[in-house]
Design an enzyme around this catalytic site. Structure first.
Site, short mmCIF file in Angstrom:
data_model
loop_
_atom_site.label_atom_id
_atom_site.label_comp_id
_atom_site.label_asym_id
_atom_site.label_seq_id
_atom_site.Cartn_x
_atom_site.Cartn_y
_atom_site.Cartn_z
N LYS A 62 -11.76 -9.59 48.11
CA LYS A 62 -10.31 -8.93 48.23
C LYS A 62 -9.20 -9.93 47.81
O LYS A 62 -9.23 -11.14 48.05
CB LYS A 62 -10.22 -8.91 49.77
CG LYS A 62 -8.70 -8.50 50.24
CD LYS A 62 -8.72 -7.88 51.59
CE LYS A 62 -8.36 -9.26 52.46
NZ LYS A 62 -6.96 -9.72 52.45
N ASP A 89 -5.50 -5.83 47.92
CA ASP A 89 -4.92 -5.66 49.29
C ASP A 89 -3.47 -5.94 49.30
O ASP A 89 -2.90 -6.82 49.67
CB ASP A 89 -5.59 -6.43 50.24
CG ASP A 89 -5.27 -6.56 51.68
OD1 ASP A 89 -4.37 -5.48 51.96
OD2 ASP A 89 -5.19 -7.61 52.35
N LEU A 90 -2.69 -5.16 48.75
CA LEU A 90 -1.07 -5.17 48.62
C LEU A 90 -0.38 -4.29 49.34
O LEU A 90 1.00 -4.26 49.51
CB LEU A 90 -0.81 -4.93 46.89
CG LEU A 90 -1.35 -5.73 45.94
CD1 LEU A 90 -0.97 -5.55 44.52
CD2 LEU A 90 -1.46 -7.26 46.39
N LYS A 91 -1.24 -3.60 50.20
CA LYS A 91 -0.28 -2.63 51.25
C LYS A 91 0.91 -2.05 50.79
O LYS A 91 2.03 -2.28 51.22
CB LYS A 91 -0.22 -3.67 52.54
CG LYS A 91 -1.43 -4.32 53.08
CD LYS A 91 -0.97 -4.91 54.29
CE LYS A 91 -2.17 -5.48 55.23
NZ LYS A 91 -2.74 -6.65 54.24
N HIS A 93 4.08 0.25 50.24
CA HIS A 93 4.96 1.12 51.23
C HIS A 93 6.40 0.99 50.61
O HIS A 93 7.07 0.09 50.60
CB HIS A 93 4.97 0.06 52.48
CG HIS A 93 5.71 0.63 53.74
ND1 HIS A 93 5.95 0.06 54.94
CD2 HIS A 93 6.63 1.94 53.54
CE1 HIS A 93 6.72 1.06 55.77
NE2 HIS A 93 7.04 2.13 54.96
N ASP A 94 6.58 2.23 50.01
CA ASP A 94 7.98 2.44 49.43
C ASP A 94 8.07 3.89 49.14
O ASP A 94 7.30 4.83 49.57
CB ASP A 94 7.76 1.68 47.93
CG ASP A 94 9.02 1.24 47.35
OD1 ASP A 94 9.99 2.17 47.53
OD2 ASP A 94 9.14 0.18 46.78
N THR A 148 -2.17 -5.50 63.04
CA THR A 148 -2.64 -6.18 64.25
C THR A 148 -1.93 -7.17 64.71
O THR A 148 -1.96 -7.70 66.07
CB THR A 148 -4.09 -6.90 63.84
OG1 THR A 148 -4.25 -7.36 62.64
CG2 THR A 148 -5.12 -5.59 63.64
N ARG A 209 -15.76 -13.27 62.88
CA ARG A 209 -16.30 -14.75 62.87
C ARG A 209 -17.64 -14.75 63.54
O ARG A 209 -18.12 -14.07 64.51
CB ARG A 209 -15.19 -15.50 64.13
CG ARG A 209 -13.87 -15.69 63.57
CD ARG A 209 -13.71 -16.71 62.39
NE ARG A 209 -12.45 -16.95 61.87
CZ ARG A 209 -11.83 -16.40 61.14
NH1 ARG A 209 -12.44 -15.14 60.26
NH2 ARG A 209 -10.69 -16.54 60.72
N GLN A 218 -6.65 -16.05 64.24
CA GLN A 218 -6.94 -14.77 64.50
C GLN A 218 -7.03 -14.86 66.01
O GLN A 218 -7.65 -15.59 66.67
CB GLN A 218 -8.32 -14.31 63.79
CG GLN A 218 -8.48 -14.16 62.29
CD GLN A 218 -7.76 -13.02 61.88
OE1 GLN A 218 -6.95 -12.26 62.49
NE2 GLN A 218 -7.79 -12.38 60.46
N ARG A 239 -11.75 -17.24 55.75
CA ARG A 239 -11.98 -18.82 55.80
C ARG A 239 -13.39 -19.11 56.28
O ARG A 239 -13.63 -20.41 56.01
CB ARG A 239 -10.87 -19.40 56.94
CG ARG A 239 -9.60 -19.38 56.13
CD ARG A 239 -8.36 -19.52 57.21
NE ARG A 239 -8.19 -18.22 58.04
CZ ARG A 239 -7.36 -18.07 58.96
NH1 ARG A 239 -6.30 -18.80 59.08
NH2 ARG A 239 -6.94 -16.61 59.40
O1 C5P Z 1 -9.42 -16.05 56.95
P1 C5P Z 1 -9.79 -14.70 57.48
O2 C5P Z 1 -11.22 -14.35 57.82
O3 C5P Z 1 -8.96 -14.74 59.00
O4 C5P Z 1 -9.28 -13.87 56.61
C1 C5P Z 1 -8.86 -12.50 57.15
C2 C5P Z 1 -8.44 -11.93 55.93
O5 C5P Z 1 -8.23 -10.30 56.46
C3 C5P Z 1 -6.99 -12.21 55.39
O6 C5P Z 1 -6.91 -11.87 53.83
C4 C5P Z 1 -5.84 -11.33 56.28
O7 C5P Z 1 -4.73 -11.29 55.45
C5 C5P Z 1 -6.69 -10.11 56.35
N1 C5P Z 1 -6.32 -9.14 57.24
C6 C5P Z 1 -6.46 -9.67 58.65
N2 C5P Z 1 -6.07 -8.84 59.75
C7 C5P Z 1 -5.38 -7.46 59.47
C8 C5P Z 1 -5.46 -7.33 58.10
C9 C5P Z 1 -5.87 -8.07 57.05
O8 C5P Z 1 -6.76 -10.73 58.99
N3 C5P Z 1 -4.84 -6.79 60.38
#
Ligand code: C5P
Length: 262
Positions: A62, A89-91, A93-94, A148, A209, A218, A239
């Site tokens: 991603k 993943d650039l979301k 919105h325009d 979220t 996780r 998170q 991560r």
């Molecule tokens: O490092 P981690 O596993 O927390 O990364 C989660 C990825 O998913 C990040 O790129 C984050 O921007 C993306 N993301 C998220 N929650 C969302 C939408 C996207 O964590 N609701």
């Protein structure tokens, strides 16, 4: 509630396989096709280091706002050269015309998933969808419903008195009405969205996780098995893989956990 064990076949057929994989994939290979590594790094050089370390282990990556804003579409080239599948993943919105152009540009780069904010409204969503009409091998168009990071109080500040769950449902129905069947959502929303989309929906779930790992920032987390059990089609993991001392080993452990849940 039905839980998909297979991706939508028309979508699965468009994925590019890793080279040298056996013709009859085992469960680890099926898991590999559903794990997306979040390439949240600040430069192309850093992304190449990570790609080298994950070579042969991960298929999907991603690319988000940080890396794309720094490097531009050049960041997609090494991914394409290695045969990886990319979620851009650039979301977007325009206004409808602008979003349609952005979706077309993303498709021209050969990415396999691209996303828009459902809050852009029905006309914007329909334009995004129509932009892919006639595109050969188009990317899956995903919608983000309610971020979220927004709770009821934050949503109310934007003038929306509905609960986040009700807002997710309203926006998801709007997307489905224009033919968008893919969503990025938390594990908590996955079951409700799966009930709305049926087996045909593509649910991409971040906030994953493995048991015992660091939560980082998170809050609403799920293990790989929980997310798959809630109906996730794809898991997004950042991560726990990218900041592990041995990223390939961390990815393999997650793939194993996913394979056991499939
Ligand atoms: O490092 P981690 O596993 O927390 O990364 C989660 C990825 O998913 C990040 O790129 C984050 O921007 C993306 N993301 C998220 N929650 C969302 C939408 C996207 O964590 N609701």
């Amino acid at each position: 509630m039905p839980v998909p064990q297979q991706l939508n076949p028309s979508f699965a057929a468009t994925r590019s396989p890793l080279p040298n994989r056996p013709p009859f994939p085992d469960k680890i290979d099926l898991a590999r096709e559903r794990l997306i590594v979040a390439l949240d790094v600040p430069s192309v050089a850093a992304s190449e280091v990570l790609l080298n370390r994950l070579d042969g282990t991960c298929q999907w990556f991603k690319v988000g706002l940080e890396l794309f804003t720094t490097a531009g579409p050049a960041v997609l080239e090494p991914l394409a050269a290695r045969g990886h599948s990319v979620f851009l993943d650039l979301k977007f919105h325009d206004i409808p015309n602008t979003v349609a152009g952005a979706v077309r540009s993303a498709a021209a780069w050969g990415v396999r998933m691209v996303n828009v904010h459902a809050a852009g409204g029905p006309a914007m969503l329909a334009a995004a969808k129509a932009a892919l009409d006639g595109v050969a091998n188009p990317p899956e168009l995903l919608a983000v419903t309610v971020l979220t990071s927004l709770d009821s109080a934050q949503l109310e500040s934007t003038g929306i008195a509905r609960s986040p769950a009700h807002q997710v449902e309203l926006l998801a129905k709007m997307c489905l009405d224009v033919g968008i069947r893919g969503f990025v959502c938390s594990q908590q929303e996955a079951a409700a969205l799966r009930a709305l989309t049926g087996l045909d929906g593509i649910l991409v779930v971040p906030g994953i996780r493995p048991a015992g790992s660091d939560k980082n920032d998170q809050k609403r987390l799920a293990t790989p098995a929980q997310a798959l059990g809630a109906g996730a089609s794809f898991l997004v993991v950042g991560r726990p893989i990218t900041q592990a001392p041995d990223p390939a080993r961390a990815a393999e452990a997650i793939l194993k956990e996913m394979a056991e849940a499939l």
